[in-house]
Design a protein around this motif. Sequence first.
Motif, mmCIF file in Angstrom:
data_model
loop_
_atom_site.group_PDB
_atom_site.id
_atom_site.type_symbol
_atom_site.label_atom_id
_atom_site.label_comp_id
_atom_site.label_asym_id
_atom_site.label_seq_id
_atom_site.Cartn_x
_atom_site.Cartn_y
_atom_site.Cartn_z
ATOM 1 N N GLY A 143 -0.964 -5.261 1.695
ATOM 2 C CA GLY A 143 -1.131 -5.059 0.255
ATOM 3 C C GLY A 143 -0.329 -6.039 -0.581
ATOM 4 O O GLY A 143 0.374 -6.906 -0.051
ATOM 5 N N GLU A 144 -0.449 -5.877 -1.880
ATOM 6 C CA GLU A 144 0.211 -6.822 -2.775
ATOM 7 C C GLU A 144 1.398 -6.228 -3.505
ATOM 8 O O GLU A 144 2.140 -6.929 -4.172
ATOM 9 C CB GLU A 144 -0.799 -7.343 -3.797
ATOM 10 C CG GLU A 144 -1.622 -8.487 -3.225
ATOM 11 C CD GLU A 144 -3.059 -8.464 -3.692
ATOM 12 O OE1 GLU A 144 -3.308 -8.017 -4.817
ATOM 13 O OE2 GLU A 144 -3.919 -8.900 -2.899
ATOM 14 N N TYR A 145 1.558 -4.944 -3.436
ATOM 15 C CA TYR A 145 2.715 -4.317 -4.115
ATOM 16 C C TYR A 145 3.240 -3.181 -3.231
ATOM 17 O O TYR A 145 2.569 -2.780 -2.274
ATOM 18 C CB TYR A 145 2.307 -3.802 -5.497
ATOM 19 C CG TYR A 145 1.049 -2.971 -5.491
ATOM 20 C CD1 TYR A 145 1.085 -1.602 -5.207
ATOM 21 C CD2 TYR A 145 -0.197 -3.552 -5.726
ATOM 22 C CE1 TYR A 145 -0.072 -0.853 -5.172
ATOM 23 C CE2 TYR A 145 -1.366 -2.809 -5.689
ATOM 24 C CZ TYR A 145 -1.291 -1.450 -5.408
ATOM 25 O OH TYR A 145 -2.439 -0.709 -5.361
ATOM 26 N N ILE A 146 4.393 -2.692 -3.591
ATOM 27 C CA ILE A 146 5.032 -1.651 -2.761
ATOM 28 C C ILE A 146 4.118 -0.422 -2.670
ATOM 29 O O ILE A 146 3.602 0.056 -3.673
ATOM 30 C CB ILE A 146 6.433 -1.295 -3.339
ATOM 31 C CG1 ILE A 146 7.361 -2.502 -3.103
ATOM 32 C CG2 ILE A 146 7.005 -0.036 -2.684
ATOM 33 C CD1 ILE A 146 8.699 -2.421 -3.770
ATOM 34 N N GLY A 147 3.916 0.040 -1.477
ATOM 35 C CA GLY A 147 3.080 1.231 -1.276
ATOM 36 C C GLY A 147 1.618 0.892 -0.970
ATOM 37 O O GLY A 147 0.889 1.693 -0.383
ATOM 38 N N HIS A 148 1.182 -0.308 -1.359
ATOM 39 C CA HIS A 148 -0.217 -0.705 -1.200
ATOM 40 C C HIS A 148 -0.598 -0.857 0.275
ATOM 41 O O HIS A 148 -1.673 -0.437 0.706
ATOM 42 C CB HIS A 148 -0.425 -2.030 -1.957
ATOM 43 C CG HIS A 148 -1.858 -2.395 -2.174
ATOM 44 N ND1 HIS A 148 -2.243 -3.667 -2.528
ATOM 45 C CD2 HIS A 148 -2.997 -1.679 -2.078
ATOM 46 C CE1 HIS A 148 -3.559 -3.702 -2.638
ATOM 47 N NE2 HIS A 148 -4.044 -2.507 -2.378
ATOM 48 N N THR A 149 0.333 -1.449 1.050
ATOM 49 C CA THR A 149 0.060 -1.695 2.475
ATOM 50 C C THR A 149 -0.180 -0.388 3.229
ATOM 51 O O THR A 149 -1.137 -0.280 4.002
ATOM 52 C CB THR A 149 1.235 -2.475 3.106
ATOM 53 O OG1 THR A 149 1.371 -3.708 2.399
ATOM 54 C CG2 THR A 149 1.013 -2.753 4.566
ATOM 55 N N ALA A 150 0.664 0.603 2.942
ATOM 56 C CA ALA A 150 0.526 1.886 3.652
ATOM 57 C C ALA A 150 -0.861 2.483 3.403
ATOM 58 O O ALA A 150 -1.507 2.983 4.327
ATOM 59 C CB ALA A 150 1.615 2.845 3.184
ATOM 60 N N ILE A 151 -1.332 2.361 2.165
ATOM 61 C CA ILE A 151 -2.649 2.921 1.819
ATOM 62 C C ILE A 151 -3.747 2.179 2.581
ATOM 63 O O ILE A 151 -4.649 2.786 3.153
ATOM 64 C CB ILE A 151 -2.917 2.811 0.290
ATOM 65 C CG1 ILE A 151 -1.898 3.647 -0.471
ATOM 66 C CG2 ILE A 151 -4.332 3.225 -0.064
ATOM 67 C CD1 ILE A 151 -1.900 3.402 -1.971
ATOM 68 N N LYS A 152 -3.611 0.842 2.587
ATOM 69 C CA LYS A 152 -4.646 0.031 3.250
ATOM 70 C C LYS A 152 -4.701 0.319 4.746
ATOM 71 O O LYS A 152 -5.785 0.494 5.319
ATOM 72 C CB LYS A 152 -4.380 -1.462 3.017
ATOM 73 C CG LYS A 152 -4.659 -1.905 1.588
ATOM 74 C CD LYS A 152 -4.488 -3.392 1.450
ATOM 75 C CE LYS A 152 -5.774 -4.019 0.965
ATOM 76 N NZ LYS A 152 -5.760 -5.437 0.847
ATOM 77 N N VAL A 153 -3.533 0.376 5.381
ATOM 78 C CA VAL A 153 -3.500 0.629 6.831
ATOM 79 C C VAL A 153 -4.112 2.002 7.134
ATOM 80 O O VAL A 153 -4.929 2.149 8.041
ATOM 81 C CB VAL A 153 -2.064 0.531 7.394
ATOM 82 C CG1 VAL A 153 -2.006 0.971 8.850
ATOM 83 C CG2 VAL A 153 -1.518 -0.889 7.244
ATOM 84 N N LYS A 154 -3.723 2.982 6.320
ATOM 85 C CA LYS A 154 -4.212 4.345 6.538
ATOM 86 C C LYS A 154 -5.744 4.387 6.482
ATOM 87 O O LYS A 154 -6.405 5.018 7.305
ATOM 88 C CB LYS A 154 -3.630 5.245 5.443
ATOM 89 C CG LYS A 154 -3.400 6.663 5.899
ATOM 90 C CD LYS A 154 -2.602 7.389 4.854
ATOM 91 C CE LYS A 154 -2.718 8.883 5.087
ATOM 92 N NZ LYS A 154 -2.065 9.629 4.040
ATOM 93 N N GLU A 155 -6.283 3.688 5.498
ATOM 94 C CA GLU A 155 -7.731 3.649 5.303
ATOM 95 C C GLU A 155 -8.438 3.044 6.534
ATOM 96 O O GLU A 155 -9.413 3.582 7.036
ATOM 97 C CB GLU A 155 -8.026 2.808 4.046
ATOM 98 C CG GLU A 155 -9.491 2.663 3.677
ATOM 99 C CD GLU A 155 -10.111 3.985 3.225
ATOM 100 O OE1 GLU A 155 -9.353 4.859 2.759
ATOM 101 O OE2 GLU A 155 -11.346 4.138 3.384
ATOM 102 N N GLN A 156 -7.894 1.927 7.009
ATOM 103 C CA GLN A 156 -8.510 1.256 8.173
ATOM 104 C C GLN A 156 -8.400 2.117 9.419
ATOM 105 O O GLN A 156 -9.356 2.210 10.196
ATOM 106 C CB GLN A 156 -7.859 -0.113 8.431
ATOM 107 C CG GLN A 156 -8.034 -1.123 7.312
ATOM 108 C CD GLN A 156 -9.493 -1.432 7.011
ATOM 109 O OE1 GLN A 156 -10.381 -1.149 7.800
ATOM 110 N NE2 GLN A 156 -9.746 -2.006 5.845
ATOM 111 N N VAL A 157 -7.239 2.738 9.589
ATOM 112 C CA VAL A 157 -7.051 3.597 10.765
ATOM 113 C C VAL A 157 -8.041 4.760 10.700
ATOM 114 O O VAL A 157 -8.676 5.103 11.700
ATOM 115 C CB VAL A 157 -5.586 4.096 10.850
ATOM 116 C CG1 VAL A 157 -5.439 5.221 11.869
ATOM 117 C CG2 VAL A 157 -4.657 2.935 11.205
ATOM 118 N N LYS A 158 -8.201 5.324 9.516
ATOM 119 C CA LYS A 158 -9.137 6.446 9.349
ATOM 120 C C LYS A 158 -10.555 6.026 9.778
ATOM 121 O O LYS A 158 -11.230 6.747 10.503
ATOM 122 C CB LYS A 158 -9.139 6.877 7.877
ATOM 123 C CG LYS A 158 -9.730 8.255 7.662
ATOM 124 C CD LYS A 158 -9.566 8.688 6.223
ATOM 125 C CE LYS A 158 -10.932 8.729 5.561
ATOM 126 N NZ LYS A 158 -10.916 8.586 4.121
#
Length: 321
Positions: A143-158
């Motif tokens: 991601g590009e800002y704090i917290g963004h990466t966690a959301i993106k990874v979660k989405e892909q894993v899902k």
Amino acid sequence: MVQTNTYKTDSNNLYRLMEDGKISTNYLMKHLITNYNPQKNINENNANNSDPSVEDILDELNQLIGLDSVKKLINEIIAYSEIQSRRKLEGLRIDSLVMHMIFRGNPGTGKTTVARLLGKLYKAMGILEKGHLIEIERADLVGEYIGHTAIKVKEQVKNAIGGILFIDEAYSLSRGGNRDFGKEAIDALVKAMEDNRKNLILILAGYNDEMEAFIGSNPGLRSRFPIEIVFQDYSIEELIKIAELMVEKREYKLSKSAKSKLFNILSLKRRQDGNHSGNARLVRNLIEKSIRKQAVRLKDSSIYSREDLITLTRQDFMDGE
Ligand SMILES: Nc1ncnc2c1ncn2[C@@H]1O[C@H](COP(=O)(O)OP(=O)(O)OP(=O)(O)O)[C@@H](O)[C@H]1O
Ligand SMILES: [Mg+2]
């Protein structure tokens, strides 16, 4: 011993029955590998009759040119599952095989093709529920800002649960140094792997040297990805065989002179661009281009036969005409 009617079940269920100790591994082997007949593999209770069986997938794998180490590994995985189940029946300690993998190899060496096949195989063996392949790269995770990466990874894993999450050019996750969110993505992926141990397989793919450096600089990754496959560059002879397979699947064939022209093009490209010349991907592009050129050539000539419709000639591989 099980009842005869259980024997009618499909390969998925057979593996589950074996896991539960209800049928022997010998029985399973006999059915799946030796005497297995896809025509008979119809199970009224299973809605997904069109799913390929283990045998179908092994056939598909064996059709691939070269890739000896991949073929060997897949046989090992099947044997390992077999033996673990047999050990279970004997009351011996069993360890589940960690299936996360690293694929190292140049572009066009078959990494995506093999990952897709593995997904189907694991599904047929009952290891994965869906067996689909989600192919992503750095931008899908970081991601590009704090917290963004966690959301993106979660989405892909899902999206990948029940199948394989395939991360291409995985080494780029550690590209940006300490201030980059790539490191956060790696940590989140490692956690997801552990949380979804039973129903998610991760494959990290990329070029040889870059992957070596990536794994080397992330201690802890090597033990989590115990299976490593190196995809070698194909020889020019293997690339020609791949070309023949590709045209055959499309109901075309190469004329003798087309084959020698293709040989020359591939040899020249290999000399010019070395390992990055594209391997089987280059072959696919050349074949697709030649099919388009053949179409124009035939359309321009008023008479053509069935044989002409099938044959790709030297002319169809010439550049700039
Ligand atoms: N051993 C093989 N036999 C037959 N066809 C092959 C083989 N390897 C690759 N191909 C074909 O070549 C093309 C490219 O292969 P694939 O996409 O799997 O390569 P890749 O290693 O994932 O490449 P990239 O790194 O560029 O993503 C596909 O059309 C695939 O079907
Ligand atoms: Mg690929």
